[in-house]
Each structure stands twice: as structure tokens, then as C-alpha cells.
Design an enzyme around this catalytic site. Structure first.
Site, PDB file in Angstrom:
ATOM      1  N   THR A 152       0.981  -1.359   0.146  1.00 18.36           N
ATOM      2  CA  THR A 152      -0.026  -0.032   0.086  1.00 18.36           C
ATOM      3  C   THR A 152       0.985   1.317   0.157  1.00 18.36           C
ATOM      4  O   THR A 152       1.805   1.071   0.882  1.00 18.36           O
ATOM      5  CB  THR A 152      -1.048   0.133   1.182  1.00 18.36           C
ATOM      6  OG1 THR A 152      -0.197   0.046   2.435  1.00 18.36           O
ATOM      7  CG2 THR A 152      -2.018  -1.229   1.208  1.00 18.36           C
ATOM      8  N   GLY A 178      -1.578  -3.465  10.303  1.00 17.37           N
ATOM      9  CA  GLY A 178      -2.457  -3.562  11.442  1.00 17.37           C
ATOM     10  C   GLY A 178      -3.913  -3.854  11.283  1.00 17.37           C
ATOM     11  O   GLY A 178      -4.292  -4.351  10.137  1.00 17.37           O
ATOM     12  N   ASP A 179      -4.794  -3.293  12.067  1.00 16.47           N
ATOM     13  CA  ASP A 179      -6.242  -3.500  11.518  1.00 16.47           C
ATOM     14  C   ASP A 179      -6.935  -2.377  10.820  1.00 16.47           C
ATOM     15  O   ASP A 179      -7.947  -2.776  10.120  1.00 16.47           O
ATOM     16  CB  ASP A 179      -7.218  -3.425  13.135  1.00 16.47           C
ATOM     17  CG  ASP A 179      -6.719  -4.610  13.999  1.00 16.47           C
ATOM     18  OD1 ASP A 179      -6.868  -5.807  13.365  1.00 16.47           O
ATOM     19  OD2 ASP A 179      -6.511  -4.383  15.332  1.00 16.47           O
ATOM     20  N   GLY A 180      -6.056  -1.257  10.458  1.00 20.13           N
ATOM     21  CA  GLY A 180      -6.718  -0.390   9.423  1.00 20.13           C
ATOM     22  C   GLY A 180      -6.560  -0.729   7.904  1.00 20.13           C
ATOM     23  O   GLY A 180      -7.453  -0.500   7.384  1.00 20.13           O
ATOM     24  N   SER A 211       0.579  -2.197  14.634  1.00 20.88           N
ATOM     25  CA  SER A 211       0.468  -1.970  16.189  1.00 20.88           C
ATOM     26  C   SER A 211      -0.810  -2.723  16.847  1.00 20.88           C
ATOM     27  O   SER A 211      -0.767  -3.165  17.799  1.00 20.88           O
ATOM     28  CB  SER A 211       0.606  -0.699  16.542  1.00 20.88           C
ATOM     29  OG  SER A 211      -0.048   0.353  15.820  1.00 20.88           O
ATOM     30  N   GLY A 212      -1.868  -2.576  16.181  1.00 27.09           N
ATOM     31  CA  GLY A 212      -3.206  -3.041  16.462  1.00 27.09           C
ATOM     32  C   GLY A 212      -3.524  -4.240  15.833  1.00 27.09           C
ATOM     33  O   GLY A 212      -3.518  -4.267  14.402  1.00 27.09           O
ATOM     34  N   ARG A 274       3.426   8.055  19.673  1.00 30.26           N
ATOM     35  CA  ARG A 274       3.658   6.861  18.840  1.00 30.26           C
ATOM     36  C   ARG A 274       4.976   6.242  19.353  1.00 30.26           C
ATOM     37  O   ARG A 274       5.099   4.959  19.473  1.00 30.26           O
ATOM     38  CB  ARG A 274       3.610   7.061  17.332  1.00 30.26           C
ATOM     39  CG  ARG A 274       3.474   5.835  16.717  1.00 30.26           C
ATOM     40  CD  ARG A 274       2.537   6.135  15.165  1.00 30.26           C
ATOM     41  NE  ARG A 274       1.555   5.766  14.986  1.00 30.26           N
ATOM     42  CZ  ARG A 274       1.169   4.836  14.831  1.00 30.26           C
ATOM     43  NH1 ARG A 274       1.750   3.648  14.567  1.00 30.26           N
ATOM     44  NH2 ARG A 274      -0.135   4.322  14.615  1.00 30.26           N
ATOM     45  N   ASP A 448     -12.793   0.646  14.448  1.00 28.09           N
ATOM     46  CA  ASP A 448     -11.802  -0.373  14.081  1.00 28.09           C
ATOM     47  C   ASP A 448     -10.084   0.313  14.404  1.00 28.09           C
ATOM     48  O   ASP A 448      -9.361   0.040  13.401  1.00 28.09           O
ATOM     49  CB  ASP A 448     -11.804  -0.851  12.514  1.00 28.09           C
ATOM     50  CG  ASP A 448     -13.173  -1.300  12.323  1.00 28.09           C
ATOM     51  OD1 ASP A 448     -13.884  -1.814  13.246  1.00 28.09           O
ATOM     52  OD2 ASP A 448     -13.385  -1.740  11.248  1.00 28.09           O
ATOM     53  N   GLY A 449     -10.142   1.166  15.240  1.00 26.26           N
ATOM     54  CA  GLY A 449      -8.796   1.551  15.556  1.00 26.26           C
ATOM     55  C   GLY A 449      -8.498   3.003  14.735  1.00 26.26           C
ATOM     56  O   GLY A 449      -7.385   3.510  14.849  1.00 26.26           O
TER      57      GLY A 449
END
Ligand SMILES: Nc1ncnc2c1ncn2[C@@H]1O[C@H](COP(=O)(O)OP(=O)(O)OP(=O)(O)O)[C@@H](O)[C@H]1O
Length: 483
Positions: A152, A178-180, A211-212, A274, A448-449
Site C-alpha cells: 500500500t 494492523g487493523d487499519g 500496532s493493533g 507513537r 476499528d482503531g
């Protein structure tokens, strides 16, 4: 038989759950000091079928096999190749023996699925590319899967890919992120004309590089990308509920959670910290607890289960039912089922939704709604979440608690025990509308973060939409049933 100089020093015997390995003694191997096989660095004694991703006979031999399996190497799961002489092979053709091993290795999962990987090299600590090269790609190559990796390049790129991807070319889309990225990709699928077909055709998963990594923690029980890649190849598909959100004129999907209050502000509101790593979230949350931060709002919900004892009964019943579920059939979602069933966010609240007491909502500390059990390693925030029960889990924490009670409560999140505390409201809901009453400039809503405007949201469950990969058709175990 190959000449003695070609014999591997591992001898295997097929047992119920894998291959039992014995090693030739050193005095026997002295004549093999110049063998052409890779030497074993760590001598395994047992290779479970579950960890095997490939097995094939070695040309010009009758009973020597190349076996690729995933194992722990310096605390991370990675690919390993071993050459084994199998005693059983003499009784049947070596091809039959290899295919017997492969079918034991791949019970119930895709065989060599076609995979599209979406790699966010900028997620987490920025080491996505290194994780991909060292843990993910070697396993996919060894398993002889067809795969394509796209990096991406910008925010919302994964959404664009979701809108444009040729769904006939892939079986699985794996977000190395991550979850993004799964959030964006799923929303790209949702924007398509043929969205129902896309949700039916593609299984979406995460190989944790961010991170998530709640998606991987909840479905594979790990943050180790090598282990997640192995599980991706092994588990079977099933349909999971998603949540349909309305905010202003926008309609989109959330697969994981929505947060307002102390959780959202501690996550998104500490982005500038961060560099501190995950501890920034805990410090942010501790600050909110000590300062008794309040997040007033109005909340209207359509309850599915309001009572905590009934949630326990529902959870036990579901697990019992899962144990007896033998079908591997995955039902398909229709385009009709992807539409909202309720009046829009600008309409009045439906009669069968209940308003939460204003006294409780004036003193709200945490509003958190989720659909997956784990949000962080060691944080079973939604321990009663079930992938396809048509419900979201709603949690409300009150700021009126003493700091000591609040701290105890948060310490219990690691084992999911917080939901049983009297101070926490826990319900299963099918829809809700949240109307925040805080200054939008200084606070956050996290979906979703990801950060969203602090404005009213209306959310409803869309049952059994997203195709995911799960073991025994369940999320990884939590401790909810134990309490
Ligand atoms: N090449 C890129 N450069 C900058 N941002 C990107 C790039 N590719 C994806 N993104 C954005 O990065 C964001 C976070 O991605 P991801 O979830 O993979 O990582 P993460 O470390 O878990 O993230 P976070 O904690 O920031 O939510 C997504 O919103 C996505 O739009």
C-alpha cells in the site's frame, strides 16, 4: 534406494498426529559426513501434521521426502525444510505416501489457495517489509501457493484495491498490516456493485504487521506473523457478522469495534506519542482514570440480551452447539442483506430501542462496542464475542467509580473478568445510536482503531457477511465461560 551418501540423517515414522523423527547415531553418520542434504540445526523429534505445509518425494529415491514445516526459530515461527527417510514409503508408492501426508496436513482447509497480500510497510514499527520477507513469504513459497503482494502506498489505498480487485483471481486477501488495512479493504468491497459476490468469494484475514492486530489475535490467537500464515493455510472458512455504520451521509462497515470516551482518547488521542510504543495507550488510559474524565452522551440501543446471566447462558449454548456442528457449508450473503434494516440516523429513534438512563450517560467514562474478543495481546475486552450470533457486545464504564475500583477493573481486562463487575454494563445489542455531548475538537471516536469525527453514529449488525478463517468455527478461546 539412494546410495548411502545420499541418505538423510533423519528417519521418519508416520504416527496419528504427525511424523515421529529419529536421528541416525553419530557413528552411523560418520560415513555421511559429506551428505548432500541440509544438516538439521535443531533436532526435532516430532513434526505435527498441522505444522507441515508441503511434502514431496525426492527424485531418484524411493523413500526420501522433502518436508517443509513451520516451527519456532529464535522465538518466531519460521519455515524449515527437512529431508526424511520414511519407513512406510516402501509399502506404497512415494507419491501416495506424500499425498497421504498432505491430506493429513490440510484437513478442512484450502489446498494451495490463491492469495492476494496487502502489505503496509509503514504500519506498526515500520518493520512490515522485514516480517513479510523473513516469515510470511518463505511459508507461502514452500506451500506452493500462488500469491501476489501489493504494497500500500497511501492512506485508503487498500479501500481502492477492494473496489477494483478481480474477485475471480483470489481465494484469500491477507492484510500484512494492523487493523487499519482490513478496515479499508472490507469497505472497498462494500462499495462495489457486486459487493455480496465479493464477500462470498474472498476470505479476508490479517497477518499481523501493525500496532493493533486484533483480527489476528482473535482468529489465530497470535501476533506472530509466521504462525498466522500457517493458520491461514490450515483453517476453514466461515461467515462472520459485521457492523454497518451511519455517520452524516456516510454508510460504511466496521469489523472490529467502535470506541468513544477514555478508550478512544487513549488510543487515537496519543498518536503523537507513537514513539513510546504500546505503553502510550496504557499511560493515556491511566491518566483518564485518575482524572475521572467524563464523556457525556445520549445512547439508544436495541437489546438482544440485556442481562449478564443470560449472556453467559447464550455463550455456553453457542459453544455447545459449535461442538456438535459438523457441516462445513458456508452460507452466502445476498445484496439485500447488506442493506440497513432501520430508519436512517436523521430519523427518530425506533420505538423498540431503549434510551440509557441520562444519569449513567452523563458520567460515562468508556463506551466500547466490539465484535471480536481480543483487542490487544492480553486484553480480552469482549470475552463473550461470538463471530456469528447476530449481536455486538456493548460495554459501558462509569467515571463515578473509585480510582482503586477502576484500576482493579482494568487489571481484569487481561482475563476478561472486567465484564462481570457490577460497575460495568455489558449487553448484547443488535443496533444503537450514540450522540456524543463533548467538544468535538478535543476528543475522538475510534472505529476499528481509525479516527472518525465526534458526531452521532448509528450502528447495526449485518449477520454473516464477511468470510473469515476460523478454527472450529469459533474465535480463539477466552475465559468467559469459566466465570
Ligand atoms: N504507504 C503508506 N504510507 C502511509 N500510510 C499508509 C500507507 N499504507 C497504508 N497507510 C495507512 O496506515 C494506516 C494504519 O495502518 P495499519 O492498520 O496497517 O497499521 P497500524 O500500525 O496498526 O496502525 P495504527 O495503529 O496507526 O492504526 C491505515 O489507515 C492506512 O491508510
Amino acid at each position: 534406494m539412494p546410495s548411502e551418501s545420499l541418505l538423510p540423517n533423519a528417519i521418519g515414522a508416520l504416527v496419528d498426529d504427525g511424523i515421529h523423527i529419529t536421528w541416525r547415531l553419530s557413528n552411523e553418520t560418520t560415513s555421511l559426513s559429506y551428505i548432500c542434504w541440509p544438516a538439521a540445526t535443531e533436532e526435532v523429534s516430532h513434526i505435527p501434521y498441522h505444522s507441515i505445509v508441503w511434502c514431496s518425494p525426492v527424485a531418484d529415491t524411493e523413500d526420501v521426502f522433502e518436508i517443509s514445516y513451520v516451527t519456532l526459530i529464535s522465538k518466531l515461527h519460521k519455515m524449515k525444510l527437512i529431508f526424511v527417510q520414511l519407513s512406510e514409503a516402501g509399502y506404497q508408492s512415494s507419491e501416495r505416501c506424500a499425498s497421504q501426508i498432505l491430506s493429513a496436513a490440510y484437513t478442512g482447509s484450502f489446498h494451495q489457495p490463491r492469495i492476494l497480500l496487502l502489505l503496509n510497510t509503514k504500519g506498526g514499527k515500520g518493520d512490515g517489509a522485514a516480517i513479510y520477507k523473513s516469515q510470511i513469504e518463505p511459508i507461502l513459497r514452500a506451500a506452493r501457493t500462488q500469491f501476489t503482494c501489493i504494497e500500500t502506498t497511501h492512506s485508503k489505498h487498500a479501500m481502492q484495491i477492494g473496489q477494483e480487485v478481480d474477485i475471480s483471481k483470489y481465494d484469500i486477501v491477507a492484510c500484512c498490516s494492523g487493523d487499519g488495512i482490513p478496515h479499508e479493504f472490507i469497505n472497498g468491497l462494500y462499495k462495489r456493485q457486486d459487493s455480496a459476490d465479493a464477500f462470498n468469494k474472498l476470505a479476508v484475514t490479517q497477518l499481523p504487521c501493525g500496532s493493533g492486530n486484533a483480527f489476528s489475535l482473535s482468529t489465530y490467537g497470535t501476533c506472530d506473523s509466521g504462525l498466522a500464515t500457517l493458520e491461514m493455510l490450515k483453517l476453514s472458512t466461515m461467515k462472520m457478522d459485521v457492523m454497518l455504520l451511519q455517520q452524516r451521509d456516510n454508510t460504511f462497515l466496521s469489523f472490529l469495534s467502535q470506541a468513544y470516551g477514555a478508550i478512544a482518547d487513549s488510543d487515537i488521542g496519543t498518536e503523537h506519542l507513537r514513539w513510546m510504543g504500546p505503553v502510550r495507550f496504557e499511560l493515556g488510559l491511566a491518566y483518564k482514570v485518575f482524572t475521572k474524565a467524563r464523556y457525556p452522551c445520549d445512547l439508544y440501543v436495541k437489546y438482544a440480551i440485556e442481562n449478564k446471566q443470560q449472556i453467559k447462558d447464550h455463550f455456553r449454548l453457542y459453544n455447545k452447539y459449535q461442538d456438535s456442528k459438523v457441516t462445513t457449508e458456508v452460507l452466502e450473503v445476498t445484496s439485500e442483506e447488506l442493506r440497513s434494516k432501520y430508519p436512517s440516523i436523521t430519523s427518530s429513534i425506533p420505538d423498540d430501542w431503549k434510551a440509557l438512563p441520562s444519569q449513567e450517560m452523563d458520567n460515562l467514562s468508556i463506551f466500547y462496542v466490539g465484535n471480536m474478543p481480543y483487542v490487544l495481546t492480553d486484553a480480552q475486552f469482549f470475552p463473550a464475542a461470538i463471530p456469528d450470533d447476530g449481536c455486538m457486545d456493548l460495554l459501558l464504564f462509569n467515571s463515578k467509580m473509585s480510582v482503586l475500583d477502576y484500576t482493579n477493573l482494568l487489571l481484569n481486562v487481561s482475563n476478561g473478568g472486567h465484564v462481570h463487575h457490577d460497575e460495568v454494563r455489558h449487553a448484547k445489542v443488535t443496533a444503537y445510536r450514540l450522540v456524543p455531548r463533548v467538544d468535538p475538537k478535543h476528543h475522538y471516536i475510534s472505529i476499528d482503531g481509525e479516527s472518525f469525527p465526534v458526531e452521532p453514529i448509528q450502528v447495526e449488525v449485518l449477520p454473516k457477511v464477511l468470510t473469515v478463517l476460523l478454527k472450529d468455527k469459533s474465535y480463539v478461546e477466552t475465559r468467559f465461560g469459566e466465570h
